[in-house]
Design a protein around this motif. Structure first.
Motif, mmCIF file in Angstrom:
data_model
loop_
_atom_site.group_PDB
_atom_site.id
_atom_site.type_symbol
_atom_site.label_atom_id
_atom_site.label_comp_id
_atom_site.label_asym_id
_atom_site.label_seq_id
_atom_site.Cartn_x
_atom_site.Cartn_y
_atom_site.Cartn_z
ATOM 1 N N PHE A 22 37.130 40.771 16.330
ATOM 2 C CA PHE A 22 38.059 41.750 16.885
ATOM 3 C C PHE A 22 39.307 41.772 16.003
ATOM 4 C CE2 PHE A 22 40.961 43.928 19.620
ATOM 5 C CZ PHE A 22 40.192 44.638 20.535
ATOM 6 N N PRO A 23 39.751 42.951 15.559
ATOM 7 C CA PRO A 23 40.871 43.030 14.615
ATOM 8 C C PRO A 23 42.172 42.500 15.220
ATOM 9 C CG PRO A 23 40.266 45.222 15.414
ATOM 10 C CD PRO A 23 39.215 44.296 15.888
ATOM 11 N N VAL A 24 42.712 41.429 14.635
ATOM 12 C CA VAL A 24 43.897 40.785 15.199
ATOM 13 C C VAL A 24 45.117 41.703 15.174
ATOM 14 C CG1 VAL A 24 43.152 38.426 14.747
ATOM 15 C CG2 VAL A 24 44.389 39.685 12.971
ATOM 16 N N GLU A 25 45.146 42.639 14.228
ATOM 17 C CA GLU A 25 46.280 43.556 14.164
ATOM 18 C C GLU A 25 46.313 44.515 15.353
ATOM 19 O OE1 GLU A 25 42.961 45.422 11.634
ATOM 20 O OE2 GLU A 25 43.775 43.421 12.059
ATOM 21 N N ASN A 26 45.217 44.559 16.118
ATOM 22 C CA ASN A 26 45.134 45.432 17.289
ATOM 23 C C ASN A 26 45.211 44.657 18.598
ATOM 24 O OD1 ASN A 26 44.826 47.485 15.469
ATOM 25 N ND2 ASN A 26 42.662 47.832 15.870
ATOM 26 N N ILE A 27 45.749 43.416 18.531
ATOM 27 C CA ILE A 27 45.927 42.589 19.724
ATOM 28 C C ILE A 27 47.422 42.362 19.948
ATOM 29 C CG2 ILE A 27 45.517 40.337 20.798
ATOM 30 C CD1 ILE A 27 42.956 40.111 19.133
ATOM 31 N N LEU A 28 47.874 42.564 21.184
ATOM 32 C CA LEU A 28 49.263 42.309 21.547
ATOM 33 C C LEU A 28 49.290 41.422 22.784
ATOM 34 C CD1 LEU A 28 52.336 42.841 21.305
ATOM 35 C CD2 LEU A 28 51.984 44.880 22.739
ATOM 36 N N LEU A 29 49.998 40.293 22.686
ATOM 37 C CA LEU A 29 50.176 39.385 23.816
ATOM 38 C C LEU A 29 51.557 39.611 24.417
ATOM 39 C CD1 LEU A 29 48.794 36.047 22.295
ATOM 40 C CD2 LEU A 29 47.621 37.617 23.832
ATOM 41 N N SER B 217 44.292 43.647 29.672
ATOM 42 C CA SER B 217 43.870 42.479 30.440
ATOM 43 C C SER B 217 45.098 41.846 31.081
ATOM 44 C CB SER B 217 43.176 41.458 29.517
ATOM 45 O OG SER B 217 42.757 40.328 30.260
ATOM 46 N N ILE B 218 45.051 41.671 32.406
ATOM 47 C CA ILE B 218 46.211 41.189 33.155
ATOM 48 C C ILE B 218 45.869 39.880 33.862
ATOM 49 C CG2 ILE B 218 47.934 41.745 34.906
ATOM 50 C CD1 ILE B 218 46.859 44.745 34.534
ATOM 51 N N ASP B 219 46.437 38.791 33.354
ATOM 52 C CA ASP B 219 46.380 37.512 34.060
ATOM 53 C C ASP B 219 47.595 37.476 34.967
ATOM 54 O OD1 ASP B 219 46.671 34.813 34.848
ATOM 55 O OD2 ASP B 219 45.602 34.110 33.079
ATOM 56 N N ILE B 220 47.388 37.288 36.250
ATOM 57 C CA ILE B 220 48.481 37.387 37.216
ATOM 58 C C ILE B 220 49.573 36.359 36.953
ATOM 59 C CG2 ILE B 220 47.646 35.824 39.016
ATOM 60 C CD1 ILE B 220 49.090 39.396 39.514
ATOM 61 N N ASP B 221 49.268 35.291 36.185
ATOM 62 C CA ASP B 221 50.318 34.297 35.938
ATOM 63 C C ASP B 221 51.359 34.758 34.921
ATOM 64 O OD1 ASP B 221 49.301 33.769 33.363
ATOM 65 O OD2 ASP B 221 48.307 31.923 33.955
ATOM 66 N N VAL B 222 51.205 35.969 34.395
ATOM 67 C CA VAL B 222 52.277 36.549 33.582
ATOM 68 C C VAL B 222 53.520 36.768 34.451
ATOM 69 C CG1 VAL B 222 51.728 39.002 33.921
ATOM 70 C CG2 VAL B 222 52.782 38.246 31.773
ATOM 71 N N VAL B 223 53.287 36.929 35.749
ATOM 72 C CA VAL B 223 54.368 37.132 36.716
ATOM 73 C C VAL B 223 54.938 35.771 37.119
ATOM 74 C CG1 VAL B 223 54.952 38.062 38.989
ATOM 75 C CG2 VAL B 223 53.266 39.228 37.556
ATOM 76 N N ASP B 224 56.247 35.715 37.325
ATOM 77 C CA ASP B 224 56.874 34.477 37.767
ATOM 78 C C ASP B 224 56.282 34.026 39.104
ATOM 79 O OD1 ASP B 224 59.541 32.817 37.090
ATOM 80 O OD2 ASP B 224 59.285 32.968 39.263
ATOM 81 N N PRO B 225 56.086 32.714 39.284
ATOM 82 C CA PRO B 225 55.490 32.205 40.533
ATOM 83 C C PRO B 225 56.253 32.598 41.793
ATOM 84 C CG PRO B 225 55.537 30.488 38.863
ATOM 85 C CD PRO B 225 56.300 31.638 38.301
ATOM 86 N N ALA B 226 57.526 32.932 41.672
ATOM 87 C CA ALA B 226 58.288 33.366 42.845
ATOM 88 C C ALA B 226 57.699 34.632 43.453
ATOM 89 C CB ALA B 226 59.750 33.606 42.461
ATOM 90 N N LEU C 73 43.636 45.814 22.225
ATOM 91 C CA LEU C 73 43.667 44.903 23.365
ATOM 92 C C LEU C 73 45.110 44.488 23.642
ATOM 93 C CD1 LEU C 73 42.225 43.100 25.457
ATOM 94 C CD2 LEU C 73 41.951 41.379 23.651
ATOM 95 N N ILE C 74 45.581 44.778 24.850
ATOM 96 C CA ILE C 74 46.919 44.383 25.292
ATOM 97 C C ILE C 74 46.745 43.385 26.429
ATOM 98 C CG2 ILE C 74 49.120 45.166 26.248
ATOM 99 C CD1 ILE C 74 48.449 47.962 25.053
ATOM 100 N N VAL C 75 47.250 42.171 26.235
ATOM 101 C CA VAL C 75 47.027 41.086 27.186
ATOM 102 C C VAL C 75 48.355 40.641 27.796
ATOM 103 C CG1 VAL C 75 46.047 38.794 27.547
ATOM 104 C CG2 VAL C 75 45.075 40.284 25.792
ATOM 105 N N PHE C 76 48.433 40.701 29.117
ATOM 106 C CA PHE C 76 49.577 40.169 29.850
ATOM 107 C C PHE C 76 49.184 38.789 30.378
ATOM 108 C CE2 PHE C 76 50.213 44.696 29.856
ATOM 109 C CZ PHE C 76 51.593 44.884 29.821
ATOM 110 N N ASP C 77 49.854 37.748 29.919
ATOM 111 C CA ASP C 77 49.422 36.394 30.253
ATOM 112 C C ASP C 77 50.543 35.403 29.943
ATOM 113 O OD1 ASP C 77 47.929 34.072 30.761
ATOM 114 O OD2 ASP C 77 46.167 34.796 29.696
ATOM 115 N N ALA C 78 50.624 34.343 30.737
ATOM 116 C CA ALA C 78 51.578 33.272 30.453
ATOM 117 C C ALA C 78 51.085 32.369 29.339
ATOM 118 C CB ALA C 78 51.827 32.441 31.716
ATOM 119 N N HIS C 79 49.778 32.417 29.055
ATOM 120 C CA HIS C 79 49.160 31.550 28.049
ATOM 121 C C HIS C 79 48.393 32.407 27.040
ATOM 122 C CE1 HIS C 79 49.181 29.668 32.080
ATOM 123 N NE2 HIS C 79 49.674 28.621 31.439
#
Length: 249
Positions: A122-129, A179-188, A90-96
């Motif tokens: 879910f194996p934590v070693e296979n999660i990247l934030l 998983s892509i949370d759009i707030d990973v992107v700067d609000p600008a 699981l690769i998660v793009f997120d501000a939080h």
């Protein structure tokens, strides 16, 4: 790639409006999960069952909705991988980090979904934030206890090509869910979301990384969440969402 609209809102009222993102972001074929008059527990079960069936049929994109929808979907992904004797990633793009302690363990909110998944095994070693920059004290402690890997905004920005390589390497030999949370992107670049967190990556940087990830043969699914058209400016965020989907489509 199959497109599925999951207009779930379980942000305790804070994410209202994201349920309208589906057709605003994507004009092509989009299958909507109909919740009817079901309660949140029944809705989560419905999403889980629908997702589980899709993972064996080819690449799939889930368009939200808030990040709470990722709990039943990634739980289904985890179970599907176990059934197929495959390793989940699981690769998660997120501000939080979304690791707050759940108020209701059965239906984690958008601030709790990842913690719920971890506590399900879910194996934590296979999660990247990637891109996390606003971490509550409770979440910081949990991150340290579990040893969940993180890649900061600065790491990504200053070494974009190298760090993109590292992200792809992280998923090597596993079934990959992004998983892509759009707030990973700067609000600008993405003002249309409920939680504006300055200091994010640019839209160009995100698109570059995602283009690299899209080449992975073991990419199983993506989700895109937290786009709120009611908060947007000149449809900037919705149009970015469309560009993100087109990368994978």
């Amino acid at each position: 790639m199959k497109m599925i609209n999951v207009p779930l809102v379980n942000g305790l009222g804070k994410t209202k409006g994201v349920e309208e993102a589906g057709n605003k972001v994507w004009k092509g074929d989009l299958e909507k999960i109909d919740f009817g008059e079901k309660d949140l527990i029944e809705i989560n079960d419905l999403i889980y069952n629908k997702s589980f069936k899709e993972f064996g049929a080819g690449k799939v994109c889930f368009l939200g909705g808030d990040h709470s929808m990722s709990y039943p979907i990634t739980r289904a992904f985890f179970d599907w991988c176990e059934n197929e004797s495959k390793k989940p990633c699981l690769i998660v793009f997120d501000a939080h980090p979304d690791l707050m302690e759940p108020v209701d363990r059965k239906i984690p909110t958008h601030e709790e979904w990842l913690r719920g998944l971890v506590e399900d095994g879910f194996p934590v070693e296979n999660i990247l934030l990637v891109g996390v920059r606003n971490i509550d004290v409770v979440e910081k402690k949990y991150l340290q206890e579990k040893g969940i890997k993180r890649m900061s905004v600065e790491e990504l920005m200053f070494n974009l090509e190298t760090k993109s390589d590292a992200i792809m390497e992280f998923g090597y030999g596993k079934e990959v869910y992004v998983s892509i949370d759009i707030d990973v992107v700067d609000p600008a670049y993405a003002p249309g979301t409920g939680y504006l967190e300055p200091g994010g990556i640019s839209s160009r940087e995100l698109l570059y990384v995602l283009r690299r990830i899209s080449k992975m043969k073991n990419l199983r699914a993506i989700d895109l969440v937290e786009i709120n058209p009611s908060c947007d400016f000149n449809d900037m965020t919705s149009r970015l969402g469309e560009k993100i989907i087109n990368i994978f489509y």
